[in-house]
Write a protein that holds these residues in place. Structure first.
Motif, PDB file in Angstrom:
ATOM      1  N   ALA A   1       2.944-113.278-111.386  1.00 31.97           N
ATOM      2  CA  ALA A   1       3.092-113.930-112.685  1.00 31.97           C
ATOM      3  C   ALA A   1       1.796-114.628-113.087  1.00 31.97           C
ATOM      4  N   ARG A   2       1.125-115.265-112.109  1.00 30.45           N
ATOM      5  CA  ARG A   2      -0.131-115.950-112.422  1.00 30.45           C
ATOM      6  C   ARG A   2      -1.214-114.939-112.805  1.00 30.45           C
ATOM      7  N   GLU A   3      -1.273-113.825-112.099  1.00 32.48           N
ATOM      8  CA  GLU A   3      -2.257-112.791-112.434  1.00 32.48           C
ATOM      9  C   GLU A   3      -1.972-112.216-113.820  1.00 32.48           C
ATOM     10  N   ASP A   4      -0.711-112.001-114.121  1.00 37.39           N
ATOM     11  CA  ASP A   4      -0.328-111.489-115.437  1.00 37.39           C
ATOM     12  C   ASP A   4      -0.702-112.492-116.526  1.00 37.39           C
ATOM     13  N   TRP A   5      -0.477-113.780-116.245  1.00 36.53           N
ATOM     14  CA  TRP A   5      -0.805-114.819-117.221  1.00 36.53           C
ATOM     15  C   TRP A   5      -2.296-114.854-117.523  1.00 36.53           C
ATOM     16  N   VAL A   6      -3.104-114.799-116.462  1.00 40.20           N
ATOM     17  CA  VAL A   6      -4.555-114.836-116.639  1.00 40.20           C
ATOM     18  C   VAL A   6      -5.021-113.606-117.428  1.00 40.20           C
TER      19      VAL A   6
ATOM     20  N   HIS B   1      -3.396-111.927-119.674  1.00 39.21           N
ATOM     21  CA  HIS B   1      -2.948-111.902-121.056  1.00 39.21           C
ATOM     22  C   HIS B   1      -3.174-113.199-121.808  1.00 39.21           C
ATOM     23  N   GLN B   2      -3.592-114.261-121.113  1.00 39.11           N
ATOM     24  CA  GLN B   2      -3.827-115.541-121.750  1.00 39.11           C
ATOM     25  C   GLN B   2      -5.133-116.106-121.235  1.00 39.11           C
TER      26      GLN B   2
END
Length: 288
Positions: A278-283, A285-286
């Motif tokens: 989730a943290r990798e996905d957040w970084v 895309h955000q």
């Protein structure tokens, strides 16, 4: 409790302090006079510390609970130990470099003057304690394996088995006969154990996040409890501050241990990888 001192057990004395303004000075004087009367090898300058520390603990107990508290004074054979039991489960916590109890004036005095001090959960609330005496070495246990005896003022004696692991000896002399049932009902053989420290929040007790133990507890045995299941040793677990799992038999302890292992595996094998993803996905895309 009687202040009669037996030749076969260390001096010990207990009394209750009411939630009244004049009760704290009276309790402080009683503790100092009691320890002086025992003629224990405590340096003269330590009696001032004994007075200050006793005042701090008892004041906190009655001020922030607005209820009476119980005081126990013991000579361990090495140190003087004072224990104050009150009805609040909220234990002292370090905040912003200081020590506070229920938002009170703080326990930095206790930390600076006492040889050692601490707090433990109790079914009634909590126990806050301190010891004064030599800092080197380990004080001997306050109970002796084998047998406890409660003797009444008429000379009759009631005895029972005292486990080696028990932290207190209920031995007492001079108990009024009509108070014997109450004394027996209050016998609780106990040994505390610690739990892992986790970041907890409790808005109704303190602000912010505090490191505190979860799943700490005690081995308990109440030989005169109305419930036969509590007349043998059980484990009582405090899930966190003020929250307990009570009355565990050996099978119950095994079941809790299995659930904790399973939850630890779940956190490590499922939650942690999902968090990383989730943290990798957040970084991705955000962007910062």
């Amino acid at each position: 409790m009687s202040d009669t001192i037996s030749d076969t057990c260390p001096p010990t004395f207990g009394f209750r302090v009411e939630a009244e303004s004049e009760a704290v000075p009276e309790a402080r004087r009683k503790i100092v006079a009691l320890v002086r009367g025992w003629d224990v090898p405590l340096p003269d300058d330590a009696f001032g510390d004994l007075e200050l520390l006793s005042t701090e603990l008892i004041t906190n107990a009655v001020r922030y609970t607005r209820a009476s508290c119980a005081v126990a004074v013991r000579w361990t054979g090495v140190r003087v130990r004072v224990e104050v039991t009150d009805v609040s489960p909220a234990r002292p916590h370090r905040r912003h470099g200081s020590l506070e109890a229920e938002g009170g004036r703080g326990l930095l005095l206790v930390e600076s003057l006492a040889t050692t001090w601490g707090s433990t959960p109790d079914p009634a609330g909590k126990v806050v304690w301190f010891e004064l005496g030599p800092s080197g070495g380990t004080p001997p246990p306050r109970s002796t394996p084998g047998k406890w005896t409660i003797t009444t003022d008429s000379g009759s004696a009631t005895s029972g088995y005292l486990p080696a692991w028990a932290e207190d000896d209920p031995t007492e002399a001079g108990v009024p006969m009509d108070q014997l049932p109450e004394r027996l009902a209050g016998i609780n053989h106990r040994n505390f154990f610690e739990g892992p420290m986790l970041p907890l929040t409790a808005p109704d007790v303190w602000e912010g996040v505090e490191e505190d133990a979860v799943f700490e507890g005690s081995v308990d045995c109440n030989p005169y409890d109305p419930d036969p299941g509590l007349r043998v040793p059980v484990v009582n677990l405090q899930v966190c501050v003020g929250r307990w799992i009570l009355g565990l038999d050996p099978l119950g302890v095994a079941e809790i241990a299995a659930k904790l292992r399973a939850h630890a595996d779940f956190l490590d094998e499922k939650v942690r990888p999902a968090l990383i993803a989730a943290r990798e996905d957040w970084v991705a895309h955000q962007p910062a």
